[in-house]
Design a protein around this motif. Sequence first.
Motif, short mmCIF file in Angstrom:
data_model
loop_
_atom_site.label_atom_id
_atom_site.label_comp_id
_atom_site.label_asym_id
_atom_site.label_seq_id
_atom_site.Cartn_x
_atom_site.Cartn_y
_atom_site.Cartn_z
N SER A 1 0.85 -1.19 0.00
CA SER A 1 0.00 0.00 0.00
C SER A 1 0.88 1.24 0.00
O SER A 1 2.11 1.14 0.18
CB SER A 1 -0.93 0.00 1.23
N SER B 1 -9.42 -1.53 1.39
CA SER B 1 -9.16 -0.09 1.37
C SER B 1 -9.40 0.56 2.74
O SER B 1 -8.74 1.55 3.08
CB SER B 1 -10.04 0.59 0.32
N GLU C 1 -6.79 2.99 4.60
CA GLU C 1 -7.13 4.37 4.95
C GLU C 1 -6.86 4.67 6.42
O GLU C 1 -6.34 5.74 6.75
CB GLU C 1 -8.59 4.64 4.61
N ASN D 1 -12.44 9.10 3.29
CA ASN D 1 -13.15 7.88 3.65
C ASN D 1 -14.05 8.16 4.85
O ASN D 1 -13.56 8.41 5.95
CB ASN D 1 -12.15 6.76 3.97
#
Length: 248
Positions: free
Chosen positions: A109, A136, A140, A165
């Motif tokens: 990532s 994800s 985040e 997010n």
Amino acid sequence: MASDEVCGKLSTEFFEGADGVRCQSVEPNSRCAFQRRREGSAHDGDCYSLKVHWGLEDGKIGLIEEFKASQDQLAIHASREAVQSWCPPPGTLFKLNFDAAVFMDTESSGFGVVIRNNMGEVMAALSTKGPPVANSKEAEILACRKALEFAVEAGFQDVVVEGDNGTVMNGLTTVKPVNSWLGNIYEDARCLAMRFWSVSASCIRRSANGVAHSLARFARQLSEDYVWLEEQPTPAIEALYADSFATA
């Protein structure tokens, strides 16, 4: 020759008229208002009136084109409302934006962080490679924790935190425990946030988070942290220019 006014979505079919001329038959739906969506809520839009002409001289009227044009206008209006621009923080506060990227091909990532003042000037920025993540949401919240850690270590005291997010931003600001396998990471992020003199957090759209997003994507090619202090990060020049143009 007769004429009718219809409003709403239309269905059409063609048939041969008595004189061999191709005509249109139009049937309006029962509803008489278009619906358009703004900020996640439905609102009644303008009611478009379309005139249908019957007769030999008006058999080729552009009814379908007129209907499509009205739909295009609504679509353009909705797309403009969905775009959000980055805004500078008020007064002496600093704005901390972060984002994450997931690289499935390399099982890793990337995290991007940028801190700017009320003039939009970059005070500090970070691009760094992150670990493999399950999804994800994990990426985040890890990026959020990294961003807060970076800001604390860089000596910032009054910050506005922004991420794109909603789940992560809600988990960061709520006082309730996060009952998930990511709960410990949320607790770490909250503890870091408590080290600032003042801190607030909000969720923004991706369009207002372009610089952090660019830095997160840039991390794909890194093997160690890349930090910029009081200088513009080259991988995010275009996004910085877009933000400065929007706030000019």
